[in-house]
Design a protein around this motif. Structure first.
Motif, PDB file in Angstrom:
ATOM      1  N   VAL A   1       0.872  -1.238   0.062  1.00  0.00           N
ATOM      2  CA  VAL A   1      -0.188  -0.007  -0.054  1.00  0.00           C
ATOM      3  C   VAL A   1       0.871   1.338  -0.053  1.00  0.00           C
ATOM      4  N   GLY A   2       0.588   2.116  -0.969  1.00  0.00           N
ATOM      5  CA  GLY A   2       1.460   3.194  -1.128  1.00  0.00           C
ATOM      6  C   GLY A   2       2.755   3.196  -1.658  1.00  0.00           C
TER       7      GLY A   2
ATOM      8  N   ALA B   1      -3.329   1.954  -3.811  1.00  0.00           N
ATOM      9  CA  ALA B   1      -3.100   3.563  -3.519  1.00  0.00           C
ATOM     10  C   ALA B   1      -2.899   3.691  -1.973  1.00  0.00           C
ATOM     11  N   ALA B   2      -2.258   4.834  -1.589  1.00  0.00           N
ATOM     12  CA  ALA B   2      -2.065   5.202  -0.441  1.00  0.00           C
ATOM     13  C   ALA B   2      -3.236   5.185   0.461  1.00  0.00           C
ATOM     14  N   ASP B   3      -4.367   5.740  -0.096  1.00  0.00           N
ATOM     15  CA  ASP B   3      -5.347   5.916   0.655  1.00  0.00           C
ATOM     16  C   ASP B   3      -6.396   4.855   0.811  1.00  0.00           C
ATOM     17  N   THR B   4      -5.855   3.863   0.110  1.00  0.00           N
ATOM     18  CA  THR B   4      -7.060   2.639   0.583  1.00  0.00           C
ATOM     19  C   THR B   4      -7.350   2.165   1.566  1.00  0.00           C
ATOM     20  N   GLY B   5      -8.609   2.080   1.881  1.00  0.00           N
ATOM     21  CA  GLY B   5      -9.121   1.731   3.026  1.00  0.00           C
ATOM     22  C   GLY B   5      -9.169   0.246   3.735  1.00  0.00           C
ATOM     23  N   GLN B   6      -9.200   0.237   4.985  1.00  0.00           N
ATOM     24  CA  GLN B   6      -9.221  -1.011   5.603  1.00  0.00           C
ATOM     25  C   GLN B   6      -9.978  -1.953   5.253  1.00  0.00           C
TER      26      GLN B   6
ATOM     27  N   PRO C   1       0.363   2.699   5.568  1.00  0.00           N
ATOM     28  CA  PRO C   1      -0.082   4.115   5.942  1.00  0.00           C
ATOM     29  C   PRO C   1      -0.530   4.248   7.367  1.00  0.00           C
TER      30      PRO C   1
ATOM     31  N   HIS D   1      -3.192   5.388   8.483  1.00  0.00           N
ATOM     32  CA  HIS D   1      -4.680   5.309   8.816  1.00  0.00           C
ATOM     33  C   HIS D   1      -5.073   3.832   8.721  1.00  0.00           C
ATOM     34  N   LEU D   2      -4.225   2.897   8.425  1.00  0.00           N
ATOM     35  CA  LEU D   2      -4.511   1.501   8.340  1.00  0.00           C
ATOM     36  C   LEU D   2      -4.098   0.836   9.716  1.00  0.00           C
TER      37      LEU D   2
END
Length: 279
Positions: free
Chosen positions: A27-28, A57-62, A88, A90-91
């Motif tokens: 991720v990212g 992508a870096a903003d991919t969600g959980q 990242p 946020h994960l």
């Protein structure tokens, strides 16, 4: 070791009907992670393991990553799943690791696999400490009855490293940021494993003459003209003068970690659908 794994794959593939498969989720755009993933893919190709890399992508969600892991858990062509760390902020990395089926846990970090290590049962082992153990065996380092000190208590390296050394009948002490009289403790070690994430933290004064020193640290530091370089947790140039054996950074434990990742994937591949191994 890669030649051994290649021979094992060549022997198993006619019976299983497909090559082993390893899925690496990244991720990212972390440059170090990208380099690690490329190294793993090249190592897979040398052994005969099919790579199923997926880049997000870096903003991919959980939730999306969880769904991908569940899909790979059910994919009959995938024997190992690896979530490339770090993720990242946020994960929740720990939560994602828990979603990997224990039998496909190529990094050996699922609670079931860590529990098997505690119980001394066969199973997938955390790659870096398992790589350390393999290296010590290769160089015929005697562990039984020896004093071993592990600097670091992470679930990734420190704790499983201590358990593996204990399983080999070493007497093990785990040191950490709250340990008092640290230098006095490390000076007693026949085998010293450094995994604290601090560049050149272990100095020559902390090491007993003739000790075996294993440097697990990988730290990026700024060199002349702002050029970054990798160094370990051990002051290599000075500690080398006292140690009987010492691992360099880079080029020491890093390649062994990748080798054990391949080993875990082939081990899962060889287990097939044995009922004794949880899904």
């Amino acid at each position: 070791m890669q030649l051994e794994l290649k021979a094992q794959v060549e022997a198993l593939q006619p019976h299983i009907g497909r090559p082993p498969g390893l899925a690496v989720l990244m991720v990212g755009d972390n440059p170090a992670s990208a380099a690690y993933v490329r190294n793993k893919e090249r190592a897979c190709a040398r052994v005969g393991i099919a790579s199923y890399g997926e880049h997000f992508a870096a903003d991919t969600g959980q939730a999306e990553l969880t769904q991908v892991i569940h899909r790979l858990n059910q994919d009959p062509n995938v024997d190992g799943i690896l979530v490339q760390l770090p993720l990242p902020p946020h994960l929740n990395a720990e939560a994602l690791l828990y979603e990997i089926a224990p039998k496909k846990d190529a990094d050996g970090l699922h609670p079931i696999n860590l529990g098997r290590l505690v119980r001394g049962e066969a199973g997938l082992r955390s790659c870096t400490p398992a790589g350390v153990m393999r290296l010590l065996t290769t160089y015929d380092v005697k562990l039984e009855g020896k004093q071993a000190v592990v600097l670091g208590r992470s679930i990734l390296v420190g704790k499983p490293m201590a358990l593996m050394l204990l399983e080999a009948n070493a007497t093990v002490t785990v040191a950490h940021s709250k340990t008092q009289n640290l230098a006095q403790l490390t000076q007693s070690a026949d085998i010293l494993v450094a995994a604290v994430g601090r560049p050149s933290y272990v100095t020559a004064e902390m090491v007993k003459s003739g000790a075996v020193v294993v440097d697990v640290g990988i730290n990026r530091v700024e060199g002349p003209a702002g050029k970054a370089r990798l160094v370990g947790d051990v002051d290599f140039a000075n500690v080398e003068q006292k140690a009987s054996l010492i691992t360099p950074v880079p080029g020491g434990i890093g390649p062994m970690t990748v080798a054990m990742l391949l080993y875990n994937t082939v081990w899962s591949y060889s287990q097939g659908s044995k009922a004794s191994y949880n899904s």
